[in-house]
Design an enzyme around this catalytic site. Structure first.
Site, PDB file in Angstrom:
ATOM      1  N   LYS A  12       1.002  -0.986   0.085  1.00 25.74           N
ATOM      2  CA  LYS A  12       0.006   0.109   0.135  1.00 25.74           C
ATOM      3  C   LYS A  12       0.568   1.246  -0.390  1.00 25.74           C
ATOM      4  O   LYS A  12       2.001   1.400   0.229  1.00 25.74           O
ATOM      5  CB  LYS A  12      -1.224  -0.101   1.458  1.00 25.74           C
ATOM      6  CG  LYS A  12      -0.690  -0.152   2.837  1.00 25.74           C
ATOM      7  CD  LYS A  12       0.322   1.270   3.771  1.00 25.74           C
ATOM      8  CE  LYS A  12       1.088   1.594   4.380  1.00 25.74           C
ATOM      9  NZ  LYS A  12       1.801   2.488   4.575  1.00 25.74           N
ATOM     10  N   ASP A  61      -1.275  -1.163  10.869  1.00 28.91           N
ATOM     11  CA  ASP A  61      -2.078  -1.165   9.668  1.00 28.91           C
ATOM     12  C   ASP A  61      -1.839  -2.237   9.355  1.00 28.91           C
ATOM     13  O   ASP A  61      -2.585  -2.658   8.199  1.00 28.91           O
ATOM     14  CB  ASP A  61      -0.749  -0.215   8.684  1.00 28.91           C
ATOM     15  CG  ASP A  61       0.411  -0.717   8.566  1.00 28.91           C
ATOM     16  OD1 ASP A  61       1.044  -1.775   9.260  1.00 28.91           O
ATOM     17  OD2 ASP A  61       1.074  -0.410   7.634  1.00 28.91           O
TER      18      ASP A  61
END
Length: 269
Positions: free
Chosen positions: A8, A132
């Site tokens: 990401k 995350d």
């Protein structure tokens, strides 16, 4: 079962405040990109974990894939598995590669053994493993806040844009990255800024880590400048580094320009 845990990027990253638990509250948009590892999970007589590709430091029992397996095995009954990870996404690069591996392990085990773990429960498991990790459970563009593990929907799509990610191989510790920032609340909501045209992000959408890390690591600033020089509409550092990325309107091959670094380029979805 073979899955491909993807990386990401952070689009905007505001360090809002330091928490009492020692972590920091942030505001960011996480956006999935195609740079991926390969993760194979197969039923076996006894549990095993192996990795190839980029060397992963530390004991294998502390790998996030192993921790994800042990966590689910403590709550559900299923046969042992052999986990084989082919590591391609750079480690400690602001791309969430290890977190993605962990989240994809949770999802793969859930699918492989039909455990029927709800989305909320999968998110809960992922949050135990890292700030995350939970993002990769849904694995779609999301506005992230608190430790980066709480999410809101965001109407942002960069589908069809070309992205180039450049990793110079620097290791920047989390402590070093955060030691140089001064937490502060943003004057303008990041979600409002991301509604502006992509061409305006250069002036408004910032990563707070760049201010302190660019003077210490001049190569990071040079890579960002080169991305703009080659036509990026928007360029920034992802997470706390050291990966930089540039978003382009059209396919732009920069493999020769950054041949001394690790690079991934492709279309966004």
């Amino acid at each position: 079962m073979l899955v491909f845990p993807n990386a990401k990027i952070n689009i905007g990253l505001n360090i809002v405040e330091k928490r009492q638990d020692g972590f920091h509250n942030i505001e960011s948009c996480f956006y999935p990109v195609g740079w991926s590892d390969a993760l194979e999970i197969l039923p076996a007589k006894e549990y095993g974990f192996q990795s190839d590709g980029i060397d992963i430091p530390g004991d294998a029992s502390n790998n996030l894939c192993a921790k994800a397996y042990q966590m689910l095995a403590a709550d559900y009954t299923f046969t042992p598995v052999n986990i084989h990870l082919l590591k391609a996404v750079p480690i400690g690069a602001g791309l969430g590669g290890g977190s993605s591996d962990a989240a994809f392990t949770i999802k793969a085990l859930n699918d492989l053994f039909s455990l029927k773990i709800s989305l909320e429960k999968q998110l809960e498991y992922a949050r135990r493993l890292g700030s995350d990790c939970a993002f990769f459970i849904e694995n779609k563009p999301l506005y992230c806040f608190e430790k980066g593990d709480r999410f809101e929907e965001i109407s942002l799509t960069l589908a069809g844009k070309w992205i180039v990610l450049v990793n110079p191989g620097l290791h920047i510790s989390t402590f070093e990255a955060y030691s140089g920032v001064k937490p502060r609340h943003s004057e303008v909501d990041l979600r409002a800024l991301l509604k502006q045209p992509l061409s305006e992000w250069k002036q408004t959408v910032k990563n707070d880590f760049e201010e302190s890390l660019f003077p210490k690591f001049s190569v990071l600033k040079k890579i960002k400048e080169k991305l703009y020089e080659k036509g990026a509409v928007y360029a920034a550092m992802s997470g706390s580094g050291s990966t930089l990325y540039g978003i382009f309107e059209e396919e732009t091959d920069l493999s020769l320009i950054f041949k001394e670094y690790k690079i991934w380029q492709g279309y966004l979805k």
